[in-house]
Design an enzyme around this catalytic site. Structure first.
Site, short mmCIF file in Angstrom:
data_model
loop_
_atom_site.label_atom_id
_atom_site.label_comp_id
_atom_site.label_asym_id
_atom_site.label_seq_id
_atom_site.Cartn_x
_atom_site.Cartn_y
_atom_site.Cartn_z
N ASN A 18 5.79 15.39 -5.81
CA ASN A 18 5.89 16.76 -5.42
C ASN A 18 7.19 17.31 -5.66
O ASN A 18 8.19 16.26 -6.19
CB ASN A 18 5.55 16.95 -4.02
CG ASN A 18 6.25 16.20 -3.18
OD1 ASN A 18 7.16 16.16 -3.00
ND2 ASN A 18 5.06 15.59 -2.01
N ASP A 43 -1.48 13.37 0.41
CA ASP A 43 -1.81 13.32 0.64
C ASP A 43 -3.13 12.28 0.08
O ASP A 43 -4.18 12.03 0.54
CB ASP A 43 -2.50 14.40 0.84
CG ASP A 43 -1.98 15.17 2.05
OD1 ASP A 43 -1.65 14.38 3.01
OD2 ASP A 43 -1.68 16.58 1.78
N LYS A 61 -1.17 1.02 -19.40
CA LYS A 61 -0.74 2.15 -19.63
C LYS A 61 -2.57 2.68 -19.74
O LYS A 61 -2.65 2.05 -20.81
CB LYS A 61 -0.16 2.19 -20.79
CG LYS A 61 0.44 4.54 -20.85
CD LYS A 61 1.21 4.17 -21.86
CE LYS A 61 1.60 5.73 -22.34
NZ LYS A 61 1.79 5.35 -23.90
N PHE A 89 7.10 17.77 10.33
CA PHE A 89 7.10 19.00 9.77
C PHE A 89 5.86 19.57 9.28
O PHE A 89 5.00 19.16 8.94
CB PHE A 89 8.56 19.12 7.86
CG PHE A 89 9.49 18.98 8.61
CD1 PHE A 89 9.97 17.97 9.39
CD2 PHE A 89 9.90 19.30 7.58
CE1 PHE A 89 11.16 17.78 9.72
CE2 PHE A 89 11.44 19.92 8.30
CZ PHE A 89 11.91 19.60 8.61
N LYS A 117 -1.44 21.54 13.98
CA LYS A 117 -0.12 19.92 13.03
C LYS A 117 0.37 19.00 14.72
O LYS A 117 0.12 18.26 14.55
CB LYS A 117 0.50 20.52 12.47
CG LYS A 117 -0.27 20.13 10.77
CD LYS A 117 0.67 19.79 9.45
CE LYS A 117 0.09 20.16 8.13
NZ LYS A 117 0.77 21.04 7.23
N LYS A 128 -1.34 16.14 15.13
CA LYS A 128 -1.21 14.70 14.98
C LYS A 128 -0.28 14.87 16.31
O LYS A 128 0.45 13.44 15.68
CB LYS A 128 0.13 14.41 14.19
CG LYS A 128 -0.83 15.58 12.39
CD LYS A 128 -0.67 15.22 11.55
CE LYS A 128 -1.26 15.71 10.22
NZ LYS A 128 -1.16 15.02 9.08
O1 PMT Z 1 13.21 17.73 0.54
P1 PMT Z 1 13.39 19.44 0.30
O2 PMT Z 1 13.04 19.51 -1.48
O3 PMT Z 1 14.71 19.11 1.01
O4 PMT Z 1 11.83 20.07 0.91
C1 PMT Z 1 12.30 20.34 3.04
C2 PMT Z 1 10.54 20.39 2.77
C3 PMT Z 1 9.73 21.45 2.72
C4 PMT Z 1 9.93 18.88 1.79
C5 PMT Z 1 10.50 19.75 4.08
O5 PMT Z 1 10.99 20.12 4.98
C6 PMT Z 1 9.09 19.71 4.51
O6 PMT Z 1 8.23 20.62 4.87
N1 PMT Z 1 8.70 18.26 4.87
C7 PMT Z 1 7.61 18.24 4.88
C8 PMT Z 1 6.29 18.09 3.58
C9 PMT Z 1 4.49 18.08 3.80
O7 PMT Z 1 4.44 17.12 3.61
O8 PMT Z 1 4.28 18.81 4.60
P2 PMT Z 1 2.68 18.55 5.47
O9 PMT Z 1 2.39 19.98 5.92
O10 PMT Z 1 2.26 18.10 4.16
O11 PMT Z 1 2.06 17.26 6.04
C10 PMT Z 1 3.05 17.27 7.92
C11 PMT Z 1 2.96 15.94 8.27
O12 PMT Z 1 3.10 15.37 7.53
C12 PMT Z 1 4.76 15.75 7.83
O13 PMT Z 1 5.71 15.49 8.67
C13 PMT Z 1 4.87 14.66 6.30
O14 PMT Z 1 5.98 13.86 6.60
C14 PMT Z 1 3.59 13.90 7.04
N2 PMT Z 1 2.54 13.13 7.07
C15 PMT Z 1 1.23 13.75 5.03
C16 PMT Z 1 0.94 13.31 4.74
C17 PMT Z 1 0.57 11.83 4.89
N3 PMT Z 1 0.25 10.71 4.44
N4 PMT Z 1 1.38 11.45 6.00
C18 PMT Z 1 2.04 12.32 6.89
O15 PMT Z 1 2.99 10.96 7.53
#
Ligand code: PMT
Length: 403
Positions: free
Chosen positions: A207, A276, A286, A320, A334, A338
């Site tokens: 991503n 995800d 490959k 986040f 969330k 979570k």
């Molecule tokens: O890296 P930059 O370019 O500076 O950009 C910053 C950012 C946009 C990446 C950052 O500010 C941000 O929002 N990070 C979280 C991105 C994300 O994956 O969000 P989500 O809503 O999909 O996930 C929610 C939370 O679950 C996040 O804390 C993520 O780290 C966590 N997660 C998600 C999926 C997974 N399999 N395991 C996780 O722990």
């Protein structure tokens, strides 16, 4: 009170230089160790002897630089705060562009502590696009700006440009000193960047995360005295000074690293954009272009944040939420699902904020009080505000536990 600090007071060449003598006196009165540095232009306004008499120390000037060629390095290393007051338009331009043609500007580049800038100049010079652009650069660098006041200026004009009162600058120095130490003794575990999920030995799904937000958090925590463990997906950023970086590639690797380091952490912040979905079984070779169309069957990756929420012991858990719509609602959902202590809601999908950019704009959601909207600022400045709120959460929790 942060206790006595070692303050470098740098005086630029403006008429407001005389006010810095009062600032030096105030800082001495507050018990700080004050070392004054003057530019050549500042010496035209106030004599070094004034500051030497107030601080009991020899003032560092350009002449001094010639006498002791590498003195700027040791002076930079020995002090915690560099307060530049008054900062003229010329000085701000030099700092913003990294010019190093005298003692002060060379010292600035060698300095790694908190930098505070109190500008003073004519109103038109202050409002000029060039000065404002330099100011923006300095703000983005994480420097503390003590805004100039408005009023009658020495040039006879009225408006913003007057050096802030020495009391206000002294207060800002106290605040900055307090801030620098408020994560001492903490271990902060931060995840940053994207994950890469291989499809075969040469292809992967990922991503847009650049890691800038997570690295800004790591830098803020380290600057404020924490031990920082930064578990980072593949990014092109230099590791912040003093931070332990653990590079990982996939969501599974990130989970393993997080769980391994969790026992040490008092604060966990999940800023990484973890994939995800992934291909559970990656082909060894490959994949050949044989069919006109291929479809991928992806399995969910481990949800690290949810697992941390289920484990939840003494550590503070900050997630986040990157959302393209309904930011506050989704962030709150969330927070609950979570089991986080706080969620940083980040609107993404547009071009100028969120992923990849230097600036961000977020909303902080916790179980206490209303959402806190943090307006657009550099990711570094946002990182500091996030830690301010995390520390408030920690205090509330200790009060509730009767600690
Ligand atoms: O890296 P930059 O370019 O500076 O950009 C910053 C950012 C946009 C990446 C950052 O500010 C941000 O929002 N990070 C979280 C991105 C994300 O994956 O969000 P989500 O809503 O999909 O996930 C929610 C939370 O679950 C996040 O804390 C993520 O780290 C966590 N997660 C998600 C999926 C997974 N399999 N395991 C996780 O722990």
């Amino acid at each position: 009170m942060p206790g006595p600090m070692k303050v470098l007071l740098a005086v630029g060449g403006g008429i407001a230089a005389y006010k810095s003598a009062e600032l030096a006196r105030l800082l001495m009165q507050q018990g700080h160790e004050v070392q004054v540095v003057m530019t050549a232009a500042a010496e035209e306004f106030v004599r070094p002897l004034t500051f030497a008499a107030l601080t009991g120390r020899k003032v560092l000037t350009n002449i001094f630089a010639i006498e002791a060629a590498i003195e700027h390095i040791s002076v930079a290393q020995e002090h915690e705060i560099l307060a530049i007051a008054p900062a003229t338009a010329d000085l701000m331009a030099k700092l913003a562009h990294g010019m190093a043609d005298d003692f002060l500007t060379t010292l600035y580049l060698a300095f790694t502590g908190t930098v505070m800038i109190a500008p003073a100049m004519n109103v038109n010079m202050w409002q000029h696009a060039a000065t404002q652009a330099n100011l923006e650069t300095l703000v983005k660098r994480g420097h503390v700006i003590v805004e100039p006041g408005s009023g009658y200026l020495a040039c006879g004009m009225t408006g913003p440009g007057r050096l802030a009162d020495p009391e206000a600058i002294a207060e800002a120095i106290e605040r900055a000193g307090k801030k620098r130490r408020d994560l001492e003794g903490e271990t902060v575990l931060i995840t940053a960047g994207p994950t890469q999920e291989p499809l075969d030995p040469v292809r992967y799904i990922s991503n847009r995360s650049s890691g800038k937000m997570g690295y800004a958090l790591a830098d803020a925590a380290a600057t404020r005295g924490a031990r920082v463990i930064l578990i980072s997906g593949p990014v092109h950023l230099a590791p912040p000074r003093g931070v332990e970086v653990i590079p990982v590639r996939t969501a599974v690797e990130m989970r393993t690293a997080v769980m391994e380091h969790l026992p040490a952490a008092g604060i966990v912040i999940k800023a990484a954009a973890v994939a995800d979905f992934h291909l559970a079984k990656v082909p060894d070779q490959k994949v050949k272009k044989t069919a006109a169309r291929v479809s991928l069957e992806l399995d969910p990756t481990p949800d690290i944040l949810a697992e941390l929420g289920r484990k939840k012991g003494d550590f503070l858990l900050i997630g986040f939420a990157a959302e393209t719509q309904n930011l506050a609602q989704e962030a709150r959902r969330k927070l609950e699902s979570k089991n986080c202590d706080m969620v940083v809601g980040n609107l993404v999908g547009g071009s100028d904020l969120g992923f990849e950019t230097d600036d961000n704009e977020v909303v902080l959601i916790s179980r206490q009080g209303d959402p806190i909207a943090l307006p657009r600022a550099s990711k570094r400045a946002i990182a500091d505000r996030i830690f301010d709120e995390i520390l408030k959460l920690r205090l509330t929790r200790h009060a509730a536990d009767g600690r």
